[in-house]
Scaffold this motif. Structure first.
Motif, mmCIF file in Angstrom:
data_model
loop_
_atom_site.group_PDB
_atom_site.id
_atom_site.type_symbol
_atom_site.label_atom_id
_atom_site.label_comp_id
_atom_site.label_asym_id
_atom_site.label_seq_id
_atom_site.Cartn_x
_atom_site.Cartn_y
_atom_site.Cartn_z
ATOM 1 N N GLU A 1 0.837 -1.195 0.000
ATOM 2 C CA GLU A 1 0.000 0.000 0.000
ATOM 3 C C GLU A 1 0.878 1.254 0.000
ATOM 4 N N ASN A 2 0.308 2.358 -0.454
ATOM 5 C CA ASN A 2 1.005 3.638 -0.454
ATOM 6 C C ASN A 2 0.151 4.625 0.348
ATOM 7 N N PRO A 3 0.237 4.572 1.683
ATOM 8 C CA PRO A 3 -0.640 5.411 2.502
ATOM 9 C C PRO A 3 -0.347 6.891 2.327
ATOM 10 N N SER A 4 -1.391 7.721 2.487
ATOM 11 C CA SER A 4 -1.236 9.166 2.410
ATOM 12 C C SER A 4 -0.420 9.659 3.600
ATOM 13 N N VAL A 5 0.075 10.889 3.483
ATOM 14 C CA VAL A 5 0.824 11.481 4.588
ATOM 15 C C VAL A 5 -0.043 11.534 5.841
ATOM 16 N N ARG A 6 -1.312 11.859 5.657
ATOM 17 C CA ARG A 6 -2.236 11.936 6.809
ATOM 18 C C ARG A 6 -2.354 10.585 7.511
ATOM 19 N N VAL A 7 -2.502 9.518 6.724
ATOM 20 C CA VAL A 7 -2.629 8.178 7.316
ATOM 21 C C VAL A 7 -1.328 7.768 7.995
ATOM 22 N N GLN A 8 -0.190 8.075 7.357
ATOM 23 C CA GLN A 8 1.098 7.750 7.969
ATOM 24 C C GLN A 8 1.254 8.443 9.315
ATOM 25 N N LEU A 9 0.885 9.728 9.369
ATOM 26 C CA LEU A 9 1.001 10.484 10.612
ATOM 27 C C LEU A 9 0.097 9.902 11.692
ATOM 28 N N LEU A 10 -1.133 9.555 11.322
ATOM 29 C CA LEU A 10 -2.063 8.967 12.296
ATOM 30 C C LEU A 10 -1.511 7.668 12.860
ATOM 31 N N ARG A 11 -0.960 6.824 12.000
ATOM 32 C CA ARG A 11 -0.402 5.548 12.461
ATOM 33 C C ARG A 11 0.795 5.764 13.385
ATOM 34 N N LEU A 12 1.633 6.744 13.049
ATOM 35 C CA LEU A 12 2.781 7.049 13.911
ATOM 36 C C LEU A 12 2.323 7.532 15.282
ATOM 37 N N LEU A 13 1.268 8.340 15.314
ATOM 38 C CA LEU A 13 0.749 8.840 16.587
ATOM 39 C C LEU A 13 0.185 7.701 17.428
ATOM 40 N N LEU A 14 -0.428 6.711 16.786
ATOM 41 C CA LEU A 14 -0.935 5.551 17.512
ATOM 42 C C LEU A 14 0.207 4.698 18.059
ATOM 43 N N ASP A 15 1.300 4.656 17.313
ATOM 44 C CA ASP A 15 2.438 3.822 17.706
ATOM 45 C C ASP A 15 3.289 4.478 18.788
ATOM 46 N N LEU A 16 3.345 5.809 18.770
ATOM 47 C CA LEU A 16 4.270 6.550 19.630
ATOM 48 C C LEU A 16 4.176 6.206 21.119
ATOM 49 N N PRO A 17 2.970 6.084 21.717
ATOM 50 C CA PRO A 17 2.910 5.782 23.158
ATOM 51 C C PRO A 17 3.550 4.455 23.537
ATOM 52 N N GLN A 18 3.733 3.541 22.570
ATOM 53 C CA GLN A 18 4.320 2.239 22.872
ATOM 54 C C GLN A 18 5.843 2.261 22.859
ATOM 55 N N GLU A 19 6.420 3.308 22.272
ATOM 56 C CA GLU A 19 7.864 3.334 22.087
ATOM 57 C C GLU A 19 8.583 3.671 23.385
ATOM 58 N N ARG A 20 9.847 3.342 23.433
ATOM 59 C CA ARG A 20 10.673 3.597 24.615
ATOM 60 C C ARG A 20 10.854 5.099 24.809
ATOM 61 N N LEU A 21 10.646 5.578 26.034
ATOM 62 C CA LEU A 21 10.736 7.013 26.316
ATOM 63 C C LEU A 21 12.119 7.565 25.949
ATOM 64 N N GLY A 22 13.156 6.737 26.119
ATOM 65 C CA GLY A 22 14.511 7.180 25.822
ATOM 66 C C GLY A 22 14.768 7.472 24.357
ATOM 67 N N LEU A 23 13.851 7.043 23.460
ATOM 68 C CA LEU A 23 14.019 7.323 22.034
ATOM 69 C C LEU A 23 13.472 8.700 21.666
ATOM 70 N N LEU A 24 12.682 9.300 22.549
ATOM 71 C CA LEU A 24 12.014 10.556 22.225
ATOM 72 C C LEU A 24 13.004 11.671 21.914
ATOM 73 N N SER A 25 13.972 11.895 22.782
ATOM 74 C CA SER A 25 14.914 12.995 22.585
ATOM 75 C C SER A 25 15.776 12.815 21.333
ATOM 76 N N PRO A 26 16.430 11.656 21.153
ATOM 77 C CA PRO A 26 17.211 11.487 19.918
ATOM 78 C C PRO A 26 16.346 11.513 18.666
#
Length: 248
Positions: free
Chosen positions: A128-153
């Protein structure tokens, strides 16, 4: 195991990569807007058995870019191929994360002599070739699961790359058709699928496997989109086992 910075001038641009570890070489290609320093955890694990080069694409990390370059996936692919030749790393395994996976597939189809094996970690944009809007939404859904230490870098990397460049590359991803190139890939391929990844769906990984001859899938329970940071040992174990079985 200390990392060492290397710089080469490629197509007129100073291009950076971290070198870490010892053993047969392996090149890591980052995702959209990402930088070499975001892959330190997985590079340390891989560096126990390999000489790992974490490459910064132009306009990313410590590598120079121009206002008009790179703005599309072909720019990223062509620069990676030129860097591999100049670094003496043609014919080595390539590890691509996120957009880096799509670039790596493009590389294998268009520059067949560059990689000897592919490891695609959460590759985006295929089939699939998701739109920028869809990509951003998916990243926002994924972000809370990521390691806090990755936020700053991560924020530092995105700031360096710049919103304009990231948007241009993301928009190009909407129209860039990597899927039809998959059948031209003739090197062994490993696909790493995080089962908690909101950005890349498991069905897309299965489609990639179906289109690349003899591709292998390894699933990582609880794996987020940033698999290289949240599950570096599992990623390294699957990668090293795959390459060892190939004798590469």
């Amino acid at each position: 195991m200390t990392a060492r910075a290397t710089f080469l001038t490629v197509n007129g641009l100073s291009t950076h990569a971290w070198r870490r570890g010892s053993g047969p070489p392996l090149v890591i290609v980052p995702g959209l807007g990402c930088a070499s320093w975001m892959y330190a955890r997985v590079a340390r694990e891989l560096g126990r058995a390999r000489t790992v080069f974490v490459y910064d694409p132009p306009g990313h990390g410590y590598s120079e870019g121009r206002h008009d370059y790179p703005v599309c996936i072909e720019h990223l692919t062509d620069h990676l191929a030129a860097w591999l030749r100049q670094a003496g790393l043609e014919g080595v395994p390539i590890f691509g994360h996120s957009l880096g996976g799509e670039v790596m597939f493009d590389l294998a189809a268009r520059y067949a002599s560059c990689p000897t094996a592919l490891i695609a970690c959460a590759p985006t944009g295929i089939p699939e070739n998701p739109s920028v809007r869809v990509q951003l939404l998916r990243l926002l859904l994924d972000l809370p699961q990521e390691r806090l230490g990755l936020l700053s870098p991560g924020l530092r990397a995105y700031t360096h790359c710049g919103i304009r460049r990231m948007l241009l590359l993301a928009r190009d991803q909407e129209v860039h058709m990597t899927g039809p190139l998959l059948g031209r890939i003739e090197v062994p391929t490993l696909l790493l699928d995080g089962l908690a990844d909101h950005v890349v769906q498991s069905w897309t990984v299965a489609r990639i496997q179906a289109d690349i001859p003899d591709a292998v899938v390894r699933q990582i329970p609880g794996g987020t989109h940033a698999l290289t940071d949240t599950h570096p040992r599992a990623v390294a174990r699957y990668t090293l086992d795959f390459l060892e079985q190939l004798g590469k």
